[in-house]
Design an enzyme around this catalytic site. Structure first.
Site, PDB file in Angstrom:
ATOM      1  N   CYS A  60       8.761   0.810 -12.260  1.00 21.58           N
ATOM      2  CA  CYS A  60       9.704   0.773 -11.179  1.00 21.58           C
ATOM      3  C   CYS A  60       9.706   1.911  -9.903  1.00 21.58           C
ATOM      4  O   CYS A  60       8.708   1.569  -8.936  1.00 21.58           O
ATOM      5  CB  CYS A  60      11.061   1.063 -11.625  1.00 21.58           C
TER       6      CYS A  60
ATOM      7  N   GLU B 255      11.187  -3.087 -17.123  1.00 17.07           N
ATOM      8  CA  GLU B 255      11.724  -1.740 -17.373  1.00 17.07           C
ATOM      9  C   GLU B 255      13.108  -1.770 -18.208  1.00 17.07           C
ATOM     10  O   GLU B 255      13.903  -2.806 -18.100  1.00 17.07           O
ATOM     11  CB  GLU B 255      11.895  -0.948 -16.123  1.00 17.07           C
TER      12      GLU B 255
ATOM     13  N   LYS C  17       7.633   7.241 -17.084  1.00 18.84           N
ATOM     14  CA  LYS C  17       8.122   7.128 -15.664  1.00 18.84           C
ATOM     15  C   LYS C  17       7.985   8.597 -15.326  1.00 18.84           C
ATOM     16  O   LYS C  17       8.852   9.307 -15.545  1.00 18.84           O
ATOM     17  CB  LYS C  17       9.329   6.592 -15.574  1.00 18.84           C
TER      18      LYS C  17
END
Length: 285
Positions: free
Chosen positions: A155, A42, A114
Protein backbone atom coordinates in the site's frame (compact mmCIF):
# COMPACT_ATOMS: atom_id res chain seq x y z
CA UNK A 1 9.05 -18.57 -18.19
CA UNK A 2 5.56 -17.23 -18.87
CA UNK A 3 2.91 -17.61 -16.20
CA UNK A 4 -0.53 -16.34 -15.22
CA UNK A 5 -0.78 -13.95 -12.28
CA UNK A 6 -4.03 -13.20 -10.49
CA UNK A 7 -4.96 -10.28 -8.23
CA UNK A 8 -7.88 -11.03 -5.93
CA UNK A 9 -9.98 -8.03 -4.94
CA UNK A 10 -11.86 -8.25 -1.64
CA UNK A 11 -13.98 -6.15 0.71
CA UNK A 12 -12.79 -7.60 4.01
CA UNK A 13 -14.86 -7.17 7.15
CA UNK A 14 -14.12 -7.49 10.87
CA UNK A 15 -14.37 -11.29 11.13
CA UNK A 16 -11.10 -13.09 10.19
CA UNK A 17 -12.84 -16.48 9.84
CA UNK A 18 -15.35 -15.12 7.33
CA UNK A 19 -12.62 -13.25 5.45
CA UNK A 20 -10.52 -16.41 5.31
CA UNK A 21 -13.40 -18.31 3.73
CA UNK A 22 -13.95 -15.55 1.16
CA UNK A 23 -10.23 -15.57 0.38
CA UNK A 24 -10.30 -19.34 -0.10
CA UNK A 25 -13.24 -19.20 -2.53
CA UNK A 26 -11.59 -16.51 -4.66
CA UNK A 27 -8.16 -18.16 -4.63
CA UNK A 28 -9.66 -21.47 -5.70
CA UNK A 29 -11.41 -19.78 -8.61
CA UNK A 30 -8.22 -17.97 -9.65
CA UNK A 31 -6.29 -21.27 -9.61
CA UNK A 32 -9.07 -22.94 -11.59
CA UNK A 33 -8.63 -20.22 -14.21
CA UNK A 34 -4.97 -21.11 -14.55
CA UNK A 35 -3.20 -18.65 -12.25
CA UNK A 36 0.10 -19.96 -10.88
CA UNK A 37 0.64 -16.90 -8.69
CA UNK A 38 -2.29 -15.46 -6.75
CA UNK A 39 -2.13 -12.29 -4.67
CA UNK A 40 -4.71 -11.10 -2.12
CA UNK A 41 -5.04 -7.51 -0.81
CA UNK A 42 -3.62 -5.70 2.17
CA UNK A 43 -5.47 -6.56 5.39
CA UNK A 44 -7.00 -9.71 3.90
CA UNK A 45 -7.81 -11.05 7.36
CA UNK A 46 -9.56 -8.04 8.87
CA UNK A 47 -10.33 -4.39 8.31
CA UNK A 48 -11.32 -2.89 11.64
CA UNK A 49 -10.97 0.83 12.37
CA UNK A 50 -11.40 0.37 16.13
CA UNK A 51 -7.95 -0.55 17.49
CA UNK A 52 -9.17 -2.32 20.62
CA UNK A 53 -11.67 -4.29 18.56
CA UNK A 54 -8.93 -5.25 16.11
CA UNK A 55 -6.57 -6.38 18.85
CA UNK A 56 -9.27 -8.56 20.37
CA UNK A 57 -9.54 -10.68 17.21
CA UNK A 58 -5.85 -10.94 16.36
CA UNK A 59 -3.59 -13.95 16.81
CA UNK A 60 0.12 -14.48 16.48
CA UNK A 61 1.47 -15.83 13.21
CA UNK A 62 1.43 -19.48 14.30
CA UNK A 63 -2.26 -19.32 15.17
CA UNK A 64 -3.58 -16.88 12.59
CA UNK A 65 -6.50 -18.35 10.65
CA UNK A 66 -5.64 -16.63 7.35
CA UNK A 67 -2.00 -17.73 7.48
CA UNK A 68 -2.92 -21.33 8.23
CA UNK A 69 -5.61 -21.49 5.55
CA UNK A 70 -3.34 -19.87 2.95
CA UNK A 71 -0.60 -22.42 3.59
CA UNK A 72 -3.07 -25.28 3.10
CA UNK A 73 -4.53 -23.69 -0.04
CA UNK A 74 -1.13 -23.17 -1.66
CA UNK A 75 -0.25 -26.83 -1.12
CA UNK A 76 -3.65 -28.13 -2.18
CA UNK A 77 -3.75 -26.03 -5.37
CA UNK A 78 0.00 -26.26 -6.06
CA UNK A 79 0.32 -22.50 -6.58
CA UNK A 80 2.33 -19.60 -5.26
CA UNK A 81 -0.11 -17.88 -2.91
CA UNK A 82 0.75 -14.39 -1.72
CA UNK A 83 -1.37 -13.06 1.15
CA UNK A 84 -0.81 -9.38 0.44
CA UNK A 85 -1.00 -8.70 4.15
CA UNK A 86 -2.96 -9.56 7.24
CA UNK A 87 -2.70 -8.09 10.76
CA UNK A 88 -0.56 -10.18 13.10
CA UNK A 89 -0.37 -9.77 16.89
CA UNK A 90 3.15 -9.12 18.18
CA UNK A 91 4.50 -9.92 21.63
CA UNK A 92 4.97 -6.22 22.49
CA UNK A 93 1.25 -5.46 22.03
CA UNK A 94 1.69 -3.85 18.63
CA UNK A 95 0.58 -5.24 15.27
CA UNK A 96 2.53 -6.26 12.17
CA UNK A 97 1.00 -5.46 8.78
CA UNK A 98 2.56 -8.61 7.35
CA UNK A 99 2.49 -10.23 3.93
CA UNK A 100 3.18 -13.93 3.35
CA UNK A 101 4.28 -15.92 0.33
CA UNK A 102 3.59 -19.66 0.26
CA UNK A 103 4.92 -22.12 -2.29
CA UNK A 104 3.21 -24.98 -4.16
CA UNK A 105 4.20 -27.36 -1.36
CA UNK A 106 2.39 -25.23 1.21
CA UNK A 107 5.59 -24.08 2.92
CA UNK A 108 6.18 -20.43 3.74
CA UNK A 109 8.79 -18.95 1.43
CA UNK A 110 9.06 -15.57 3.12
CA UNK A 111 7.22 -12.76 4.85
CA UNK A 112 7.31 -8.97 4.53
CA UNK A 113 6.29 -6.30 7.05
CA UNK A 114 5.03 -2.99 5.67
CA UNK A 115 7.83 -0.46 6.05
CA UNK A 116 6.11 2.91 5.66
CA UNK A 117 3.33 3.89 8.06
CA UNK A 118 0.28 5.77 6.77
CA UNK A 119 0.19 8.76 9.17
CA UNK A 120 -1.88 11.40 7.39
CA UNK A 121 -4.75 13.86 7.73
CA UNK A 122 -6.96 13.98 4.64
CA UNK A 123 -9.04 16.93 3.42
CA UNK A 124 -12.32 15.09 4.01
CA UNK A 125 -11.61 14.84 7.72
CA UNK A 126 -10.18 11.31 7.71
CA UNK A 127 -7.13 10.91 9.94
CA UNK A 128 -4.89 7.86 10.00
CA UNK A 129 -2.08 7.04 12.42
CA UNK A 130 -0.82 3.56 11.57
CA UNK A 131 2.29 4.08 13.67
CA UNK A 132 0.14 4.26 16.81
CA UNK A 133 -0.77 0.59 16.48
CA UNK A 134 1.56 -0.98 13.92
CA UNK A 135 5.23 -1.82 14.15
CA UNK A 136 6.97 -0.83 10.88
CA UNK A 137 9.12 -3.28 9.02
CA UNK A 138 12.78 -2.58 8.34
CA UNK A 139 13.69 -5.13 5.66
CA UNK A 140 12.93 -5.06 1.94
CA UNK A 141 12.72 -8.49 0.39
CA UNK A 142 12.94 -10.24 -3.00
CA UNK A 143 11.85 -13.85 -3.60
CA UNK A 144 13.72 -15.65 -6.39
CA UNK A 145 10.95 -17.79 -7.88
CA UNK A 146 10.99 -20.11 -10.93
CA UNK A 147 9.09 -17.58 -13.03
CA UNK A 148 11.01 -14.48 -11.92
CA UNK A 149 12.18 -12.35 -9.02
CA UNK A 150 9.30 -10.97 -6.95
CA UNK A 151 9.70 -7.80 -4.89
CA UNK A 152 7.45 -6.82 -2.00
CA UNK A 153 5.65 -3.67 -0.90
CA UNK A 154 2.34 -2.89 0.80
CA UNK A 155 0.00 0.00 0.00
CA UNK A 156 1.59 3.27 1.25
CA UNK A 157 5.03 1.88 0.31
CA UNK A 158 4.11 2.72 -3.30
CA UNK A 159 4.73 6.42 -2.54
CA UNK A 160 8.39 5.73 -1.79
CA UNK A 161 10.08 5.11 -5.15
CA UNK A 162 13.46 4.38 -3.59
CA UNK A 163 12.05 1.11 -2.20
CA UNK A 164 11.08 0.01 -5.71
CA UNK A 165 14.31 1.26 -7.27
CA UNK A 166 16.53 -0.64 -4.87
CA UNK A 167 14.62 -3.85 -5.50
CA UNK A 168 14.73 -3.30 -9.28
CA UNK A 169 18.49 -2.73 -9.17
CA UNK A 170 18.76 -5.94 -7.14
CA UNK A 171 16.96 -7.83 -9.91
CA UNK A 172 13.24 -7.65 -9.14
CA UNK A 173 11.15 -8.26 -12.26
CA UNK A 174 7.70 -8.19 -10.66
CA UNK A 175 6.64 -5.89 -7.80
CA UNK A 176 3.68 -6.66 -5.59
CA UNK A 177 1.57 -3.78 -4.26
CA UNK A 178 -1.32 -5.25 -2.26
CA UNK A 179 -3.33 -2.34 -0.90
CA UNK A 180 -6.30 -0.89 0.91
CA UNK A 181 -6.15 2.59 -0.60
CA UNK A 182 -8.75 5.03 0.72
CA UNK A 183 -11.31 6.14 -1.84
CA UNK A 184 -10.07 9.74 -1.76
CA UNK A 185 -6.37 8.99 -2.28
CA UNK A 186 -7.16 6.20 -4.72
CA UNK A 187 -9.17 8.46 -6.99
CA UNK A 188 -6.29 10.91 -7.08
CA UNK A 189 -3.20 8.75 -7.25
CA UNK A 190 -3.68 4.95 -7.38
CA UNK A 191 -3.28 4.27 -11.09
CA UNK A 192 -0.65 6.91 -11.77
CA UNK A 193 1.56 5.71 -8.90
CA UNK A 194 1.36 2.07 -9.98
CA UNK A 195 2.10 2.89 -13.61
CA UNK A 196 4.95 5.21 -12.64
CA UNK A 197 6.60 2.52 -10.50
CA UNK A 198 6.29 0.03 -13.39
CA UNK A 199 7.67 2.44 -16.01
CA UNK A 200 10.56 3.90 -14.07
CA UNK A 201 11.81 0.46 -13.03
CA UNK A 202 10.89 -1.53 -16.14
CA UNK A 203 8.98 -4.24 -14.30
CA UNK A 204 5.53 -5.78 -13.85
CA UNK A 205 3.31 -4.55 -11.04
CA UNK A 206 0.62 -6.76 -9.50
CA UNK A 207 -1.66 -4.86 -7.13
CA UNK A 208 -4.56 -6.63 -5.41
CA UNK A 209 -6.78 -4.13 -3.62
CA UNK A 210 -9.60 -3.82 -1.14
CA UNK A 211 -12.66 -2.26 -2.76
CA UNK A 212 -15.96 -1.00 -1.37
CA UNK A 213 -17.55 0.13 1.89
CA UNK A 214 -16.39 -2.03 4.79
CA UNK A 215 -18.19 -3.07 7.94
CA UNK A 216 -16.27 -0.49 9.97
CA UNK A 217 -17.40 2.30 7.60
CA UNK A 218 -14.13 2.66 5.75
CA UNK A 219 -14.25 3.17 1.97
CA UNK A 220 -11.50 1.68 -0.18
CA UNK A 221 -10.85 2.39 -3.83
CA UNK A 222 -10.65 -1.05 -5.43
CA UNK A 223 -9.40 -1.05 -9.04
CA UNK A 224 -6.94 -3.92 -8.55
CA UNK A 225 -4.44 -3.80 -11.42
CA UNK A 226 -1.77 -5.73 -13.26
CA UNK A 227 0.61 -3.50 -15.24
CA UNK A 228 3.40 -4.35 -17.64
CA UNK A 229 6.95 -2.85 -17.72
CA UNK A 230 5.92 -0.32 -20.37
CA UNK A 231 3.16 1.02 -18.11
CA UNK A 232 0.24 -0.65 -19.90
CA UNK A 233 -2.66 -1.81 -17.75
CA UNK A 234 -3.11 -5.49 -18.62
CA UNK A 235 -6.07 -6.10 -16.30
CA UNK A 236 -8.15 -3.96 -13.98
CA UNK A 237 -10.99 -4.63 -11.53
CA UNK A 238 -13.94 -2.39 -10.78
CA UNK A 239 -14.41 0.10 -7.98
CA UNK A 240 -16.17 -2.13 -5.45
CA UNK A 241 -16.70 -5.74 -4.53
CA UNK A 242 -14.99 -9.07 -4.92
CA UNK A 243 -13.33 -9.73 -8.25
CA UNK A 244 -10.48 -11.68 -9.80
CA UNK A 245 -8.26 -10.25 -12.52
CA UNK A 246 -5.71 -12.34 -14.40
CA UNK A 247 -2.94 -11.48 -16.84
CA UNK A 248 -0.21 -13.43 -18.56
CA UNK A 249 3.24 -12.37 -17.42
CA UNK A 250 6.28 -12.72 -19.68
CA UNK A 251 9.47 -11.92 -17.73
CA UNK A 252 11.28 -11.39 -21.05
CA UNK A 253 9.25 -8.18 -21.38
CA UNK A 254 11.22 -6.82 -18.41
CA UNK A 255 14.53 -7.27 -20.24
CA UNK A 256 13.04 -5.76 -23.41
CA UNK A 257 11.78 -2.67 -21.57
CA UNK A 258 15.06 -2.19 -19.73
CA UNK A 259 17.02 -2.51 -22.97
CA UNK A 260 14.90 0.19 -24.60
CA UNK A 261 15.14 2.56 -21.63
CA UNK A 262 18.29 1.58 -19.68
CA UNK A 263 17.78 4.06 -16.87
CA UNK A 264 18.75 1.53 -14.19
CA UNK A 265 22.18 1.22 -15.83
CA UNK A 266 22.47 4.94 -16.61
CA UNK A 267 21.83 6.19 -13.07
CA UNK A 268 24.66 8.28 -11.58
CA UNK A 269 25.44 9.46 -8.10
CA UNK A 270 25.52 13.22 -7.63
CA UNK A 271 26.00 15.96 -5.08
CA UNK A 272 23.13 18.24 -4.09
CA UNK A 273 24.22 21.85 -3.72
CA UNK A 274 21.87 24.48 -2.33
CA UNK A 275 22.51 27.99 -3.58
CA UNK A 276 21.34 30.93 -1.46
CA UNK A 277 21.11 34.16 -3.51
CA UNK A 278 22.43 37.40 -2.07
CA UNK A 279 19.67 39.27 -0.27
CA UNK A 280 18.13 36.07 1.08
CA UNK A 281 20.51 35.37 3.92
CA UNK A 282 23.54 34.97 1.69
CA UNK A 283 26.65 37.09 1.57
CA UNK A 284 26.61 40.16 -0.68
CA UNK A 285 28.52 39.86 -3.93
Amino acid sequence: MMFKAAAVQMCSGVDPARNAETMAELVREAALRGAGYVQTPEMTGAIQRDRSGLRSILRDEANDIVVRKAARLAGELAIYLHVGSTPIALADGKIANRGFLFGPDGAKICEYDKIHMFDVDLENGESWRESAAYHPGATARIADLPFGKLGFSICYDVRFPELFRQQAVAGAEIMSVPAAFTRQTGEAHWEILLRARAIENGLFVVAAAQGGTHEDGRETFGHSMIIDPWGRVLAQAGRTGEEIIIAEIDPLAVHTARAKIPNLKNARSFVLDEVVPAGKGGAAA
